[in-house]
Scaffold this motif. Structure first.
Motif, mmCIF file in Angstrom:
data_model
loop_
_atom_site.group_PDB
_atom_site.id
_atom_site.type_symbol
_atom_site.label_atom_id
_atom_site.label_comp_id
_atom_site.label_asym_id
_atom_site.label_seq_id
_atom_site.Cartn_x
_atom_site.Cartn_y
_atom_site.Cartn_z
ATOM 1 N N VAL A 38 -14.699 1.916 28.730
ATOM 2 C CA VAL A 38 -15.130 2.862 27.709
ATOM 3 C C VAL A 38 -14.087 2.874 26.595
ATOM 4 O O VAL A 38 -13.042 2.228 26.699
ATOM 5 N N THR A 39 -14.350 3.615 25.541
ATOM 6 C CA THR A 39 -13.391 3.732 24.456
ATOM 7 C C THR A 39 -12.376 4.833 24.746
ATOM 8 O O THR A 39 -12.635 5.736 25.555
ATOM 9 N N GLU A 40 -11.235 4.756 24.061
ATOM 10 C CA GLU A 40 -10.251 5.825 24.179
ATOM 11 C C GLU A 40 -10.839 7.155 23.705
ATOM 12 O O GLU A 40 -10.560 8.206 24.284
ATOM 13 N N LYS A 41 -11.650 7.105 22.657
ATOM 14 C CA LYS A 41 -12.267 8.326 22.146
ATOM 15 C C LYS A 41 -13.181 8.951 23.201
ATOM 16 O O LYS A 41 -13.257 10.175 23.324
ATOM 17 N N TYR A 42 -13.886 8.116 23.950
ATOM 18 C CA TYR A 42 -14.750 8.643 25.011
ATOM 19 C C TYR A 42 -13.924 9.439 26.015
ATOM 20 O O TYR A 42 -14.294 10.561 26.397
ATOM 21 N N ARG B 152 -8.804 8.738 14.592
ATOM 22 C CA ARG B 152 -9.527 7.917 15.561
ATOM 23 C C ARG B 152 -10.435 8.746 16.459
ATOM 24 O O ARG B 152 -11.508 8.291 16.855
ATOM 25 N N TYR B 153 -9.992 9.957 16.814
ATOM 26 C CA TYR B 153 -10.776 10.782 17.727
ATOM 27 C C TYR B 153 -11.519 11.904 17.011
ATOM 28 O O TYR B 153 -12.272 12.654 17.645
ATOM 29 N N ASP C 130 -18.175 7.467 37.926
ATOM 30 C CA ASP C 130 -17.998 6.012 37.882
ATOM 31 C C ASP C 130 -16.930 5.617 36.875
ATOM 32 O O ASP C 130 -16.153 4.682 37.110
ATOM 33 N N VAL C 131 -16.872 6.309 35.751
ATOM 34 C CA VAL C 131 -15.839 6.030 34.741
ATOM 35 C C VAL C 131 -14.458 6.264 35.336
ATOM 36 O O VAL C 131 -13.573 5.398 35.280
#
Length: 423
Positions: free
Chosen positions: A90-94, A146-147, A388-389
């Protein structure tokens, strides 16, 4: 550790203890641990129609959930999200946005269950020297650009106006984070869980968990729970899951509470009554309570030792930040343990098909641990997306085994303490 001289305990009225587990009982899920994670998970499962039994070794909120610093901060204990994000796919933002969702969940529960827990918005991350100021600017740029998380940097005069201390040279303002009375929130969650049908047994430590194939048996000193699934939610105080314990290290911290300062003095000390944390590796953190006491915490000990002169230790650190409080009485002092992971990222997952766990919030658990309880409950009822992440993020055991892992960690921490000292 006994809850001796805790301001939180002294400022609430607990209901009578829930009964100890006796005899054999049956449930769909047995949750072990009556803190933010366990109560949150049990509440969600009961509302989904599951029969839930929650076992607490002492009283609900006895561990870190009921005696922490009360700071509810967006983000994780680490800013290094690239590795966990890559492992999770996933992305860091996620990953960061999940912490915003955790705080939103806390607010939703406060409102839904009418939990009066002295919430106050506002958090300051404070820089002590020039390197911190540079890191603070980089951190703020990442979160803002970014976030898409709104923040504001304070220069030296603004910082001195926000915190009445000459120790800090800059700060970052986060108005979406904040602070609360953690034990009041725990007791509110407990009331909601009981009202939703959760069977809570206090003074009932789980002594063993045995997978029998068709079911799981959780044994206590006087009873046994037969169930289909188990949730480990004991965090730093979990003793019966040795494979999980190798991946976390209990670390002790201590907190003191002054006598009430009065509204004007509290506001002069910390403007707008925000929570404050500094940027050292071994941090100081502080805030004012609803009754205008300064709650000052710090001195994380990675050997999980509590100093013999707890009040003196806290007073020394507090007076270094606020010399104007020299001689101020400490009405309460207490300590406790938090669980840290090597990567400072929460360890949330499952063992096999029927054992779920969450641990290692590394000092950022006020919102995240309750959110983890919901993640585990969602997975048990069939929605495994978020579990799951987290399950894909690798957590290594601390090196050194049971004998040497604490001395090795203490030696490693000396480097960071020297780095703090010399800037």
């Amino acid at each position: 550790m006994e809850l001796i001289n805790s301001y939180y305990e002294a400022s609430v009225s607990r209901p009578p203890s829930e009964p100890m587990l006796t005899g054999e009982v049956h449930a769909d899920v047995c949750v072990i641990g009556g803190g933010f994670t366990g109560l949150s998970c049990a509440l969600e499962l009961a509302q989904a129609g599951r029969k839930v039994i929650l076992l607490e070794a002492e009283r609900v909120g006895w561990g870190a959930s009921g005696r922490n610093g009360g700071q509810c901060i967006c983000g994780y204990s680490t800013d290094a999200l690239a590795g966990p994000a890559r492992q999770a796919g996933v992305t860091e933002k996620y990953l960061f946005d999940l912490t915003r969702e955790a705080i939103s969940l806390l607010h939703a529960r406060r409102q839904q269950y009418s939990i009066d827990c002295d919430w106050r918005s506002g958090y300051l991350l404070a820089a002590i020297h020039a390197r911190h100021c540079r890191e603070l600017e980089e951190h703020a740029n990442t979160l803002t650009n970014r976030y898409h998380y709104p923040l504001r940097l304070l220069d030296l005069p603004e910082t001195r106006a926000a915190i009445a201390s000459r120790r800090y040279c800059g700060a970052m303002v986060d108005e979406q984070s904040g602070h609360l009375h953690p034990l009041k929130y725990v007791l509110g969650l407990s009331n909601a869980a009981l009202a939703s049908g959760v069977r809570l047994h206090e003074q009932s430590p789980a002594l063993s968990v045995v997978d029998m194939g068709n079911n799981i048996e959780v044994k206590t000193a006087a009873g046994m729970v037969c169930c289909r699934q188990v949730v480990f939610a004991g965090n730093a105080y979990l003793e019966i899951a040795p494979r999980l314990r190798t991946r976390v290290m209990p670390a002790s911290t201590c907190i003191g509470a002054t006598a009430p300062l009065g509204a004007a003095a509290a506001e002069n000390l910390i403007a707008n009554q925000r929570a404050v944390c500094d940027m050292n590796f071994v941090i100081d953190y502080f805030r004012c309570s609803a009754d205008t006491r300064l709650l000052f915490g710090g001195r994380v000990d990675y050997a999980n030792r509590t100093p013999s002169d707890l009040a003196g230790c806290i007073r020394q650190r507090m007076e270094k930040v606020f010399p104007q409080l020299i001689g101020e009485k400490l009405d309460y002092v207490w300590g406790g343990a938090v669980a840290i992971t090597i990567n400072r990222f929460p360890d949330i997952g499952r063992q096999g098909n029927n054992v779920y766990y969450a641990q290692g919030f590394s000092g950022h658990g006020v919102a995240l641990s309750g959110f983890a309880g919901k993640i585990l409950a969602d997975a048990i009822v069939g929605d495994t997306e978020k579990l799951d992440v987290f399950s894909r993020i690798r957590h290594r055991p601390f090196p050194g085994g049971n004998t040497f892992r604490t001395p090795l960690l203490v030696l490693a921490m000396l480097y960071y303490q020297l780095r703090d000292l010399f800037g």
